[in-house]
Design an enzyme around this catalytic site. Structure first.
Site, short mmCIF file in Angstrom:
data_model
loop_
_atom_site.label_atom_id
_atom_site.label_comp_id
_atom_site.label_asym_id
_atom_site.label_seq_id
_atom_site.Cartn_x
_atom_site.Cartn_y
_atom_site.Cartn_z
N TRP A 195 0.70 -1.39 -0.14
CA TRP A 195 0.07 -0.04 0.01
C TRP A 195 0.88 1.24 0.03
O TRP A 195 0.61 2.19 -0.51
CB TRP A 195 -0.95 0.03 1.28
CG TRP A 195 -1.94 -1.17 1.09
CD1 TRP A 195 -2.15 -2.34 2.04
CD2 TRP A 195 -3.01 -1.48 0.41
NE1 TRP A 195 -3.18 -3.06 1.94
CE2 TRP A 195 -3.59 -2.35 0.49
CE3 TRP A 195 -3.39 -0.72 -1.06
CZ2 TRP A 195 -4.75 -3.21 -0.26
CZ3 TRP A 195 -4.41 -1.27 -1.73
CH2 TRP A 195 -4.86 -2.39 -1.57
N ASP A 223 -1.49 6.86 6.22
CA ASP A 223 -2.43 5.91 6.01
C ASP A 223 -2.66 5.18 7.03
O ASP A 223 -1.63 4.10 7.31
CB ASP A 223 -2.07 5.14 4.59
CG ASP A 223 -2.96 4.03 4.20
OD1 ASP A 223 -3.91 3.76 5.20
OD2 ASP A 223 -2.71 3.36 3.25
N LYS A 283 -11.32 -1.69 7.38
CA LYS A 283 -10.48 -2.44 7.95
C LYS A 283 -10.77 -2.44 9.57
O LYS A 283 -11.09 -3.45 10.28
CB LYS A 283 -9.13 -2.27 7.94
CG LYS A 283 -8.46 -2.08 6.39
CD LYS A 283 -8.44 -3.46 6.05
CE LYS A 283 -8.09 -3.39 4.41
NZ LYS A 283 -7.18 -2.43 3.70
C1 LIG Z 1 -6.80 -1.88 2.54
C2 LIG Z 1 -5.80 -1.07 2.47
C3 LIG Z 1 -5.92 0.06 1.60
C4 LIG Z 1 -6.73 -0.06 0.43
O1 LIG Z 1 -7.73 0.54 0.77
P1 LIG Z 1 -9.03 0.73 -0.40
O2 LIG Z 1 -10.06 1.45 0.69
O3 LIG Z 1 -9.76 -0.72 -0.74
O4 LIG Z 1 -8.57 1.56 -1.46
C5 LIG Z 1 -4.81 1.13 1.74
N1 LIG Z 1 -3.95 1.05 2.86
C6 LIG Z 1 -3.95 -0.01 3.69
C7 LIG Z 1 -3.14 0.20 4.58
C8 LIG Z 1 -4.97 -1.09 3.55
O5 LIG Z 1 -4.77 -1.89 4.43
#
Ligand SMILES: *Cc1c(COP(=O)(O)O)cnc(C)c1O
Length: 360
Positions: free
Chosen positions: A106, A172, A196
């Site tokens: 990511w 993020d 998540k």
């Molecule tokens: C799952 C995830 C993403 C992607 O998320 P989406 O909402 O599907 O775009 C980005 N960063 C991390 C750390 C993730 O676990």
């Protein structure tokens, strides 16, 4: 272990487990929101009930993370993946730089999108060791911002607390938001896909310091401009009403269960339980370096590759769902988000012990 139970232990990496009470209330609201006779998903997002839901969701984020007033809270769409681009557009000055800690898939994707926008460089990387660790950040950076991925969902690595660096961070936090208290002053922006640790897929949370936006000198397309959304109280266009409502319910649940401080304790107990067994059991090996281990996603492999399939079968027989590792790591991944009870981790540990007795 009670082998007669039909309970599912949901270790899915995402979309992930939500509290049972939240699922019940969300299901009820789809038929009838709070006795209004209208479904949550068939009423106007400008109606009084929905405006109140959006405001409560934003307010809960403020109170649970103890945000100073200058931080804005938005629930938008496009997931964290659009967030890679949105954060780059809103924070990197035309002549400026955001440095990226490349600690997983990511993080790599975030850097890739940012490079389309402006000055974006890799600051550190653990790719040469298969992303099995979190390289230490330098305490000083020449960049305007440093971007980190606080928890690397796929590889099971995590910063052990908020890093010390002398520039504001953009983070993020998709897979560990609300898992612990955060030193918010270190961050210019936090963004997180809901699915998540906060709610269903369909919304992404942005938290940012208003003082840090509006200075890029860039003409940002309306939908990607955080200030445009903020001016409309997160309702520039039709918001993802179901995802926002369900996230709000999860935030209420978090508040009613002691908030992020209590969540941190519960998550630490779950992590101690699984990592203790991974380290004890000779049939399994932890994937991540010990000092980079994630409290949210524990990644491990079978010492003997031939044990992978039978162990997955043993998990399935015990009602353990979502334990198969991501293809880039293989083996197993136990995702232990806020709503996963310790009892589910104990069931997994018991299956690992039983597997040792039968296959060791
Ligand atoms: C799952 C995830 C993403 C992607 O998320 P989406 O909402 O599907 O775009 C980005 N960063 C991390 C750390 C993730 O676990």
């Amino acid at each position: 272990m009670n082998t007669t139970t039909h309970a599912i232990h949901n270790f899915s990496a995402g979309p992930c487990i939500l509290p049972e009470s939240v699922l019940q209330q969300a299901a009820d609201a789809v038929r009838d929101l709070d006795g209004s006779g209208l479904s949550l998903i068939e009423m106007s997002h400008r109606s009084k009930p929905f405006v109140a839901i959006m405001e409560e969701a934003r307010q809960l984020v403020r109170t649970e993370l103890n945000l100073p007033d200058r931080y804005e809270v938005l629930f938008l769409q496009g997931g964290a993946s659009l967030g890679f681009l949105t954060t780059a557009m809103n924070f990197i000055p035309q002549e400026g730089i955001m440095d990226y800690a490349v600690t997983g898939t990511w993080a790599k994707n975030a850097l890739k999108e940012a490079k389309r926008v402006g000055g974006a460089h890799a600051l550190t990387s653990s790719e040469d060791t298969g992303f099995d660790r979190i390289p230490a950040l330098p305490s000083h950076s020449e960049a305007d911002f440093v971007h980190i991925t606080t928890n690397n969902t796929i590889f099971g690595t995590q910063y052990q607390g908020d890093p010390e660096i002398d520039v504001p961070m953009v983070a993020d936090m998709s897979s560990d938001i609300f898992s612990r208290p955060v030193d918010i002053e270190k961050y210019a922006c936090i963004y997180a896909g809901a699915q998540k640790n906060m709610g269903p897929a369909g919304t992404v949370l942005y938290i940012y310091d208003r003082d840090h936006i509006g200075h890029t000198g860039r003409d940002i397309p309306s939908y990607l401009d955080l200030a445009v959304h903020a001016a409309k109280d997160s309702m520039f266009n039709t918001p993802p009403v179901f995802a926002v409502y369900t996230s709000m319910l999860t935030l209420r649940w978090l508040r009613d269960n002691g908030g992020v401080a209590a969540a941190r304790e519960r998550n630490a107990a779950k992590a101690a339980c699984i990592y203790g067994e991974i380290d004890r059991n000779p049939l399994f090996n932890g994937f991540a370096e010990t000092d980079s281990r994630s409290v949210m996603n524990a990644t491990f492999t079978a010492e003997d590759e031939a044990h992978t399939a039978p162990f997955l079968a043993a998990c399935e027989a015990a009602g353990i769902n979502g334990i198969k590792g991501h293809r880039s790591v293989g083996g197993f991944r136990a995702s232990m988000y806020n709503a996963l009870p310790l009892a589910s981790v104990e069931v997994l540990v018991e299956v690992m012990r039983e597997f040792e007795r039968t296959h060791g």
